[in-house]
Design a protein around this motif. Structure first.
Motif, PDB file in Angstrom:
ATOM      1  N   SER A   1       0.858  -1.186   0.000  1.00 58.16           N
ATOM      2  CA  SER A   1       0.000   0.000   0.000  1.00 58.16           C
ATOM      3  C   SER A   1       0.891   1.232   0.000  1.00 58.16           C
ATOM      4  O   SER A   1       2.102   1.131   0.238  1.00 58.16           O
ATOM      5  CB  SER A   1      -0.935   0.012   1.215  1.00 58.16           C
ATOM      6  OG  SER A   1      -0.181   0.031   2.409  1.00 58.16           O
ATOM      7  N   GLY A   2       0.273   2.383  -0.265  1.00 56.55           N
ATOM      8  CA  GLY A   2       1.008   3.629  -0.184  1.00 56.55           C
ATOM      9  C   GLY A   2       1.404   4.242  -1.505  1.00 56.55           C
ATOM     10  O   GLY A   2       1.981   5.329  -1.535  1.00 56.55           O
ATOM     11  N   GLY A   3       1.107   3.551  -2.604  1.00 50.48           N
ATOM     12  CA  GLY A   3       1.423   4.120  -3.903  1.00 50.48           C
ATOM     13  C   GLY A   3       0.520   5.288  -4.238  1.00 50.48           C
ATOM     14  O   GLY A   3      -0.441   5.581  -3.535  1.00 50.48           O
TER      15      GLY A   3
ATOM     16  N   PHE B   1      16.110   6.156  -1.621  1.00 52.20           N
ATOM     17  CA  PHE B   1      15.145   5.230  -1.043  1.00 52.20           C
ATOM     18  C   PHE B   1      15.738   4.591   0.204  1.00 52.20           C
ATOM     19  O   PHE B   1      16.951   4.340   0.269  1.00 52.20           O
ATOM     20  CB  PHE B   1      14.801   4.123  -2.043  1.00 52.20           C
ATOM     21  CG  PHE B   1      14.000   4.568  -3.245  1.00 52.20           C
ATOM     22  CD1 PHE B   1      13.781   5.912  -3.527  1.00 52.20           C
ATOM     23  CD2 PHE B   1      13.468   3.626  -4.101  1.00 52.20           C
ATOM     24  CE1 PHE B   1      13.057   6.311  -4.632  1.00 52.20           C
ATOM     25  CE2 PHE B   1      12.727   3.999  -5.214  1.00 52.20           C
ATOM     26  CZ  PHE B   1      12.531   5.345  -5.477  1.00 52.20           C
ATOM     27  N   THR B   2      14.856   4.300   1.160  1.00 51.40           N
ATOM     28  CA  THR B   2      15.272   3.652   2.395  1.00 51.40           C
ATOM     29  C   THR B   2      14.332   2.500   2.705  1.00 51.40           C
ATOM     30  O   THR B   2      13.116   2.710   2.815  1.00 51.40           O
ATOM     31  CB  THR B   2      15.265   4.637   3.570  1.00 51.40           C
ATOM     32  OG1 THR B   2      16.118   5.749   3.266  1.00 51.40           O
ATOM     33  CG2 THR B   2      15.756   3.959   4.844  1.00 51.40           C
TER      34      THR B   2
ATOM     35  N   LEU C   1       6.962  -4.230   6.199  1.00 45.11           N
ATOM     36  CA  LEU C   1       8.158  -3.760   5.500  1.00 45.11           C
ATOM     37  C   LEU C   1       7.827  -2.418   4.875  1.00 45.11           C
ATOM     38  O   LEU C   1       6.707  -2.217   4.406  1.00 45.11           O
ATOM     39  CB  LEU C   1       8.534  -4.768   4.417  1.00 45.11           C
ATOM     40  CG  LEU C   1       9.799  -4.508   3.608  1.00 45.11           C
ATOM     41  CD1 LEU C   1      11.034  -4.790   4.474  1.00 45.11           C
ATOM     42  CD2 LEU C   1       9.811  -5.380   2.363  1.00 45.11           C
ATOM     43  N   TYR C   2       8.798  -1.517   4.869  1.00 45.84           N
ATOM     44  CA  TYR C   2       8.572  -0.175   4.332  1.00 45.84           C
ATOM     45  C   TYR C   2       9.595   0.165   3.262  1.00 45.84           C
ATOM     46  O   TYR C   2      10.711  -0.358   3.237  1.00 45.84           O
ATOM     47  CB  TYR C   2       8.673   0.871   5.452  1.00 45.84           C
ATOM     48  CG  TYR C   2       7.697   0.689   6.564  1.00 45.84           C
ATOM     49  CD1 TYR C   2       8.090   0.098   7.766  1.00 45.84           C
ATOM     50  CD2 TYR C   2       6.377   1.104   6.436  1.00 45.84           C
ATOM     51  CE1 TYR C   2       7.198  -0.074   8.801  1.00 45.84           C
ATOM     52  CE2 TYR C   2       5.468   0.930   7.474  1.00 45.84           C
ATOM     53  CZ  TYR C   2       5.887   0.342   8.642  1.00 45.84           C
ATOM     54  OH  TYR C   2       4.989   0.171   9.675  1.00 45.84           O
TER      55      TYR C   2
ATOM     56  N   SER D   1       7.892  12.778  -2.224  1.00 44.67           N
ATOM     57  CA  SER D   1       8.178  11.578  -1.440  1.00 44.67           C
ATOM     58  C   SER D   1       6.930  10.727  -1.295  1.00 44.67           C
ATOM     59  O   SER D   1       5.801  11.237  -1.333  1.00 44.67           O
ATOM     60  CB  SER D   1       8.683  11.962  -0.047  1.00 44.67           C
ATOM     61  OG  SER D   1       9.855  12.737  -0.117  1.00 44.67           O
ATOM     62  N   LEU D   2       7.160   9.441  -1.122  1.00 41.43           N
ATOM     63  CA  LEU D   2       6.106   8.493  -0.791  1.00 41.43           C
ATOM     64  C   LEU D   2       6.691   7.440   0.129  1.00 41.43           C
ATOM     65  O   LEU D   2       7.889   7.145   0.059  1.00 41.43           O
ATOM     66  CB  LEU D   2       5.562   7.795  -2.043  1.00 41.43           C
ATOM     67  CG  LEU D   2       4.577   8.534  -2.943  1.00 41.43           C
ATOM     68  CD1 LEU D   2       4.287   7.697  -4.183  1.00 41.43           C
ATOM     69  CD2 LEU D   2       3.290   8.858  -2.210  1.00 41.43           C
ATOM     70  N   ARG D   3       5.841   6.853   0.962  1.00 37.94           N
ATOM     71  CA  ARG D   3       6.261   5.705   1.751  1.00 37.94           C
ATOM     72  C   ARG D   3       5.354   4.533   1.417  1.00 37.94           C
ATOM     73  O   ARG D   3       4.137   4.595   1.615  1.00 37.94           O
ATOM     74  CB  ARG D   3       6.219   5.990   3.256  1.00 37.94           C
ATOM     75  CG  ARG D   3       6.853   4.849   4.054  1.00 37.94           C
ATOM     76  CD  ARG D   3       6.897   5.099   5.533  1.00 37.94           C
ATOM     77  NE  ARG D   3       5.628   4.842   6.187  1.00 37.94           N
ATOM     78  CZ  ARG D   3       5.497   4.595   7.487  1.00 37.94           C
ATOM     79  NH1 ARG D   3       6.570   4.549   8.258  1.00 37.94           N
ATOM     80  NH2 ARG D   3       4.304   4.399   8.008  1.00 37.94           N
ATOM     81  N   LEU D   4       5.963   3.476   0.944  1.00 37.89           N
ATOM     82  CA  LEU D   4       5.241   2.239   0.660  1.00 37.89           C
ATOM     83  C   LEU D   4       5.305   1.325   1.869  1.00 37.89           C
ATOM     84  O   LEU D   4       6.326   1.273   2.564  1.00 37.89           O
ATOM     85  CB  LEU D   4       5.837   1.533  -0.553  1.00 37.89           C
ATOM     86  CG  LEU D   4       5.960   2.352  -1.832  1.00 37.89           C
ATOM     87  CD1 LEU D   4       6.506   1.463  -2.951  1.00 37.89           C
ATOM     88  CD2 LEU D   4       4.641   2.969  -2.224  1.00 37.89           C
ATOM     89  N   SER D   5       4.226   0.598   2.090  1.00 35.02           N
ATOM     90  CA  SER D   5       4.168  -0.388   3.163  1.00 35.02           C
ATOM     91  C   SER D   5       3.846  -1.749   2.584  1.00 35.02           C
ATOM     92  O   SER D   5       3.166  -1.856   1.557  1.00 35.02           O
ATOM     93  CB  SER D   5       3.092  -0.007   4.179  1.00 35.02           C
ATOM     94  OG  SER D   5       3.361   1.238   4.778  1.00 35.02           O
ATOM     95  N   CYS D   6       4.319  -2.783   3.257  1.00 32.90           N
ATOM     96  CA  CYS D   6       4.052  -4.150   2.848  1.00 32.90           C
ATOM     97  C   CYS D   6       3.721  -4.950   4.099  1.00 32.90           C
ATOM     98  O   CYS D   6       4.598  -5.199   4.931  1.00 32.90           O
ATOM     99  CB  CYS D   6       5.264  -4.735   2.139  1.00 32.90           C
ATOM    100  SG  CYS D   6       5.147  -6.496   1.770  1.00 32.90           S
ATOM    101  N   ALA D   7       2.463  -5.305   4.229  1.00 32.39           N
ATOM    102  CA  ALA D   7       2.018  -6.067   5.392  1.00 32.39           C
ATOM    103  C   ALA D   7       2.056  -7.548   5.072  1.00 32.39           C
ATOM    104  O   ALA D   7       1.611  -7.979   4.006  1.00 32.39           O
ATOM    105  CB  ALA D   7       0.601  -5.642   5.766  1.00 32.39           C
TER     106      ALA D   7
END
Length: 125
Positions: free
Chosen positions: A7-9, A67-68, A78-79, A17-23
């Motif tokens: 999510s987060g796209g 990217f981080t 995961l981010y 900037s954007l932060r993507l998340s992965c559950a």
């Protein structure tokens, strides 16, 4: 079976900037290699960043310094923090896990056996 959900796209202006998340559906982050990848139409899936059991991290040259990758084991998430976004960053972004290894993660997408459905990131030119 392991399930991953990104999510987060979204769409963001160049330089943004954007932060993507992965559950994840299971407690995997403490032992498996995890990675972020992206893909555009007609191109192979590109490895961006990986993180291993001990939080050792590898970045692709294309995103290093911008990217981080990080993980929160307590949240099973995961981010990917993305800054300084460029039009060439436009792609579908995926998280994945390689349950066959905990160390020496690879950027080779073919080695990852579980994938999320992807989240689109668009940076208009």
């Amino acid at each position: 079976q392991v399930q991953l959900a990104e999510s987060g796209g979204g769409s963001v202006q160049a330089g943004g900037s954007l932060r993507l998340s992965c559950a994840a559906s299971e407690f995997m982050y403490s032992k498996d290699c995890m990675g972020w990848f992206r893909q555009t139409l007609g191109k192979e899936r590109e490895g961006l960043a990986t993180i291993d059991h001990a939080a050792n991290i590898i970045y692709a040259d294309s995103v290093k310094g911008r990217f981080t990758i990080s993980k929160d084991s307590a949240k099973n998430t995961l981010y990917l923090q993305m800054t300084g976004l460029k039009p060439e960053d436009t792609a579908m972004y995926y998280c994945a896990t390689d349950t066959s290894r905990s160390w020496y993660c690879t950027m080779d997408a073919t080695q990852y056996n579980y994938w999320g459905q992807g989240t689109q990131v668009t940076v208009p030119s």
